[in-house]
Each structure stands twice: as C-alpha cells, then as structure tokens.
Design a protein around this motif. Structure first.
Motif, PDB file in Angstrom:
ATOM      1  N   LYS A   9       0.797  -1.179   0.039  1.00 42.86           N
ATOM      2  CA  LYS A   9       0.048  -0.053  -0.051  1.00 42.86           C
ATOM      3  C   LYS A   9       0.908   1.364  -0.021  1.00 42.86           C
ATOM      4  O   LYS A   9       1.936   1.179   0.380  1.00 42.86           O
ATOM      5  N   TRP A  18      -2.854  13.632   3.032  1.00 42.54           N
ATOM      6  CA  TRP A  18      -3.886  13.046   2.445  1.00 42.54           C
ATOM      7  C   TRP A  18      -4.778  14.073   1.782  1.00 42.54           C
ATOM      8  O   TRP A  18      -4.962  14.460   0.510  1.00 42.54           O
ATOM      9  N   LEU A  68      -4.242   2.884   0.387  1.00 42.17           N
ATOM     10  CA  LEU A  68      -3.502   3.882   1.091  1.00 42.17           C
ATOM     11  C   LEU A  68      -3.343   3.451   2.515  1.00 42.17           C
ATOM     12  O   LEU A  68      -4.145   2.725   3.197  1.00 42.17           O
TER      13      LEU A  68
END
Length: 197
Positions: A9, A18, A68
C-alpha cells in the motif's frame, strides 16, 4: 486471502498530507480544465462540467483510499476514535530492527555457549601438557650443587666457612659501635668549629 492484500500500500505520514494531495489534484484538474476550455473557446462551460468533475474526483479518491496506509493504518474503514494515539510507523520499523538485532545476538551467544567450553578445555589441556613436559625436563636435568651431600664437602672449606660466619657476628657489633663513634666525632667537630677564639 484476497490477492489485493499481497500488494504493498502507499504510505502517507498524516491525514493532513492526504487532504493536501486531494487539494493539489483538484486544483491541477481545475487548471487543466480551464486551459482545455480556453483552447476550444468555451470558457463558460466550466460551471456545467464542475459537478461531473467533483463526482469524478470523489470516485477517484474513494477508489484510491483502500490502497493507502496513513501513519501505518489502513484507510478502508475510517477511524472514528479520536482518543486513539496515532500509530508511529517509523518507531515500529525501529523496534522491529532492534528485535532482529536482539535475535542475532541471542543466536551468537548461544553458539558461543556451545563452542567456548570446548575451546577452553582444549586450551587448559594444552597448558597442562606443556607444564607436565616442563616438569619432566627439569627432573631430567643434572643435579645442582644444592643436592651435594655434606660428606663430599672438604673439611678445610667447612672450617673456613665457620670462621667467616663467626667473624660476621663480631663485625656487625663493631660496625654499630664504630657508627656511634663517628657520629659523636662529627658532633664534637661541629661544636669545636662553632667555638670562636
């Protein structure tokens, strides 16, 4: 097991990073759309396309979110717990490296515990063998003069030795007496010298 779990990931440090990535992507898409509409000569169509672009971005981020890992946690199910301390991925890697190092040291110590006693035993036996051979060499050498019996010593030599031993006792007494005389003579000389005519 799902085949997707084997894939690595993408790691992101914090939730703010993010959100910054999402904002940057939205701005870049907006700038690209503006350029494309200006090149076609239709700048007024942006309002009509913006809901579709927002939907596209939402879908894109929803698809990307399961791939993620934010600060070591998967993002498939968003965490609602604000009381939970954030996971420190760098610290986790450091702890695992220390654990691996500890295992290597334990293995090294265990190997030494198996081999060192044999090595020490071999060294001690070699030293004992050398010591025993040295004792045999000393025992096989010619006898020294200390081992000569008293019968073989010349009687004249014994008489000279006994006279020398008796003279040493007299000499030690006379040395102390002579030393006292020398000390008194020195002090008398100092007193005479101190007297003035």
């Amino acid at each position: 097991m799902d085949a997707r779990e084997d894939l690595p990931k993408v790691s992101i440090e914090t939730e703010q990073d993010w959100k910054r990535i999402q904002n940057n992507l939205s701005e870049a898409l907006s700038v690209r759309l503006d350029k494309e509409l200006e090149s076609r000569g239709q700048p007024g169509d942006k309002e009509a396309l913006s809901p579709h672009i927002e939907q596209f971005l939402e879908t894109l981020f929803d698809i990307a979110r399961p791939n993620l890992r934010i600060n070591g946690r998967t993002t498939e199910e968003p965490s609602q717990d604000d009381d939970v301390e954030p996971f420190d991925e760098a610290l986790d890697r450091y702890i695992w490296s220390l654990s691996d190092q500890r295992l290597k040291w334990d293995k090294d110590v265990a190997a030494r515990r198996r081999t060192r006693p044999r090595e020490i035993e071999g060294l001690i036996s070699d030293i004992n063998a050398q010591h025993d051979s040295a004792e045999l060499d000393v025992a096989q050498e010619d006898p020294t003069y200390d081992d000569v019996p008293a019968k073989e010593i010349d009687p004249e030599l014994q008489e000279v030795f006994s006279r020398a031993a008796s003279l040493t006792a007299q000499l030690s007494q006379s040395i102390s007496l002579q030393h006292e005389r020398a000390t008194r003579a020195k002090s008398a000389f100092q007193e005479v010298k101190a007297l003035k005519p």
